[in-house]
Design an enzyme around this catalytic site. Structure first.
Site, PDB file in Angstrom:
ATOM      1  N   HIS A   1       0.862  -1.305  -0.058  1.00 59.02           N
ATOM      2  CA  HIS A   1      -0.009  -0.201   0.164  1.00 59.02           C
ATOM      3  C   HIS A   1       0.932   1.416  -0.070  1.00 59.02           C
ATOM      4  O   HIS A   1       1.334   1.424   0.890  1.00 59.02           O
ATOM      5  CB  HIS A   1      -0.944   0.170   1.352  1.00 59.02           C
ATOM      6  CG  HIS A   1      -1.961  -1.185   1.178  1.00 59.02           C
ATOM      7  ND1 HIS A   1      -2.204  -1.700   2.418  1.00 59.02           N
ATOM      8  CD2 HIS A   1      -2.403  -1.880   0.148  1.00 59.02           C
ATOM      9  CE1 HIS A   1      -3.005  -2.622   2.177  1.00 59.02           C
ATOM     10  NE2 HIS A   1      -3.152  -2.838   0.684  1.00 59.02           N
TER      11      HIS A   1
ATOM     12  N   GLU B   1       1.692   4.000   2.643  1.00 56.93           N
ATOM     13  CA  GLU B   1       2.034   3.778   3.840  1.00 56.93           C
ATOM     14  C   GLU B   1       3.562   3.795   4.085  1.00 56.93           C
ATOM     15  O   GLU B   1       4.517   2.881   4.102  1.00 56.93           O
ATOM     16  CB  GLU B   1       1.707   1.947   4.357  1.00 56.93           C
ATOM     17  CG  GLU B   1       0.378   2.247   4.570  1.00 56.93           C
ATOM     18  CD  GLU B   1      -0.384   0.829   4.473  1.00 56.93           C
ATOM     19  OE1 GLU B   1       0.174  -0.069   4.555  1.00 56.93           O
ATOM     20  OE2 GLU B   1      -1.583   0.819   4.462  1.00 56.93           O
TER      21      GLU B   1
ATOM     22  N   HIS C   1       3.328  -2.875   6.874  1.00 57.95           N
ATOM     23  CA  HIS C   1       2.498  -1.885   6.430  1.00 57.95           C
ATOM     24  C   HIS C   1       2.607  -0.761   7.571  1.00 57.95           C
ATOM     25  O   HIS C   1       3.143  -0.656   8.495  1.00 57.95           O
ATOM     26  CB  HIS C   1       1.062  -2.649   6.479  1.00 57.95           C
ATOM     27  CG  HIS C   1       0.930  -3.476   5.409  1.00 57.95           C
ATOM     28  ND1 HIS C   1       0.040  -3.090   4.304  1.00 57.95           N
ATOM     29  CD2 HIS C   1       1.462  -4.786   4.958  1.00 57.95           C
ATOM     30  CE1 HIS C   1       0.171  -4.318   3.565  1.00 57.95           C
ATOM     31  NE2 HIS C   1       0.932  -5.287   3.881  1.00 57.95           N
TER      32      HIS C   1
ATOM     33  N   GLU D   1       2.373  -3.850  11.595  1.00 59.12           N
ATOM     34  CA  GLU D   1       1.604  -2.647  11.354  1.00 59.12           C
ATOM     35  C   GLU D   1       2.246  -1.501  12.284  1.00 59.12           C
ATOM     36  O   GLU D   1       2.431  -1.729  13.414  1.00 59.12           O
ATOM     37  CB  GLU D   1      -0.064  -2.785  11.705  1.00 59.12           C
ATOM     38  CG  GLU D   1      -0.571  -3.708  10.646  1.00 59.12           C
ATOM     39  CD  GLU D   1      -0.973  -3.145   9.338  1.00 59.12           C
ATOM     40  OE1 GLU D   1      -0.838  -1.968   8.852  1.00 59.12           O
ATOM     41  OE2 GLU D   1      -1.510  -3.783   8.395  1.00 59.12           O
TER      42      GLU D   1
END
Length: 411
Positions: A193, A196, A286, A366
């Site tokens: 993504h 990010e 991410h 994350e």
């Protein structure tokens, strides 16, 4: 109300700047990672902007947007009032709650804007600038130029073998770095993504340590593992200022079951290389818009998940917290995502597909766009520097579980 032109970051045709002559303010986003559309100015001096959406994503049923990055030039030191009007329609509007925008004067030192608030579906950013030019972004961008410099820096090391896996849809190379000579294969991926960007900051910190010939821990890991590193899975989306998609609108982290050259060549090339080399460990890096902490998400719902993988996953998490308190009190910090029931994992996701396909420890890391609730930094929030330190310290955690990974490989 003063109407303005759209500001885009598309490669084919650079956008013009949007100038508010009556206010002495000029805004532009026609550069790498740029995304903003200035649409109106009100009498109270507020400049209204929109975030430009990504291309439509069939599998998600929407056009994503959340990322913004633009430059502001002023002719006076008066307060600049900016309002992103479509923030409430973004992919993750809760991500703007308790969020502070990132700002820089020199594109090197970033800090948070205290006067940022999400209210009535709009993101308000008020700045009294100390210089005539400044940048605002959802998170400090990691540009394509930075990416190329990082790859070139690693290529200078005799410990690194470079490979171009293929081309993206915009004709750029898929850069991969191979490090180490060990029998086990560790895969590290970032920026599926593109918005990010903390994921590639993480990669910089990890890579600089991994290729440091004086680092004994890194040297030991290089003897245990062969690392396969993709610092940026989605360079096209990164340059275009996208949040979640590549040039065609593919959400790459939904393409791992059936990737294609036409729609998701980035995943197609990487998964083929995984089939060729094998995978014993995979970490997909991410950023999360809403959760104010760093956390791991595992592959608990895959059919082959078992006690051995669960114990290994937990040990890796505890070791990461030991190596870097910014990671959080694993597993005390709540996992940001629900755990899939046994056998129900979506194999379109990287972590699940890789974990099931290769019967290995596979996880998603994350990081927050906001800050960590356990170790907050009021000035910088979560930052590039902290992301890099978290990347470097991951190697300590991996070393802690390396013997179990090797043992599992021999079975």
């Amino acid at each position: 109300m003063h109407k303005c032109v759209a500001l885009t970051a598309r490669c084919a045709k650079p956008a013009c700047s949007c100038v508010h002559s009556s206010l002495g303010v000029s805004i532009r986003a026609d550069f790498d990672s740029g995304n903003a559309t200035a649409c109106a100015t009100h009498a109270d001096g507020t400049i209204h902007l929109h975030i430009r959406p990504d291309p439509y994503t069939e599998k998600d049923g929407r056009s994503h947007f959340q990322w913004f990055c633009f430059m502001v030039k002023v002719t006076s030191a008066n307060k600049v009032r900016l309002r992103i009007d479509n923030a409430g329609e973004a992919s993750y509007p809760k991500g703007y709650v308790d969020y502070k925008a990132c700002m820089t004067y020199d594109r090197n030192t970033w800090f948070r804007v205290p006067e940022t608030k999400y209210e009535d579906g709009a993101l308000h950013i008020d700045v009294v600038p100390e210089e005539d030019t400044f940048y605002l972004a959802y998170f400090p961008p990691y540009t394509y130029e930075q990416h190329l410099k990082l790859v070139d820096l690693c290529k200078e090391s005799s410990l690194v073998t470079y490979e171009n896996l293929g081309e993206t849809l915009d004709g750029r190379s898929m850069d991969m770095l191979h490090v180490g000579t060990g029998a086990a294969h560790a895969w590290l991926l970032a920026r599926q993504h593109p918005g990010e960007s903390m994921a590639e900051w993480w990669m910089e910190g990890m890579l600089k340590r991994l290729v440091d010939p004086a680092d004994q821990g890194a040297a030991k890991l290089r003897s245990i593992f062969t690392f396969h590193v993709v610092p940026n899975m989605n360079v096209d989306g990164s340059i275009r200022g996208h949040l979640r998609t590549n040039a065609a609108g593919a959400n790459l982290n939904r393409e791992w079951m059936e990737p294609s050259l036409e729609y998701s060549p980035e995943v197609y090339h990487v998964r083929n290389k995984m089939d060729e080399c094998g995978v014993d460990f995979c970490l997909d890096v991410h950023g999360d818009e809403e959760c104010p902490y760093n956390f791991l998400s595992g592959a608990e719902g895959i059919p082959s998940w078992n006690d051995t993988l669960e114990n290994l996953f937990n040990k890796f998490g505890f070791a990461y917290h030991k190596a870097n308190p910014d990671f959080g009190g694993f597993p005390i910090t709540p996992n940001g995502y629900p755990i899939d029931p046994p056998g129900s994992a979506n194999l379109r996701y990287c972590t699940n597909q890789v974990g099931e396909r290769y019967r290995c420890l596979s996880a998603t890391l994350e990081m927050p766009f906001k800050d960590t609730i356990e170790t907050p930094d009021d000035t910088a929030g979560w930052s590039p520097e902290r992301s890099m330190r978290l990347g470097a310290s991951m190697l300590d955690a991996l070393l802690e579980v390396s013997s179990e990974i090797i043992e599992g490989k021999s079975k």
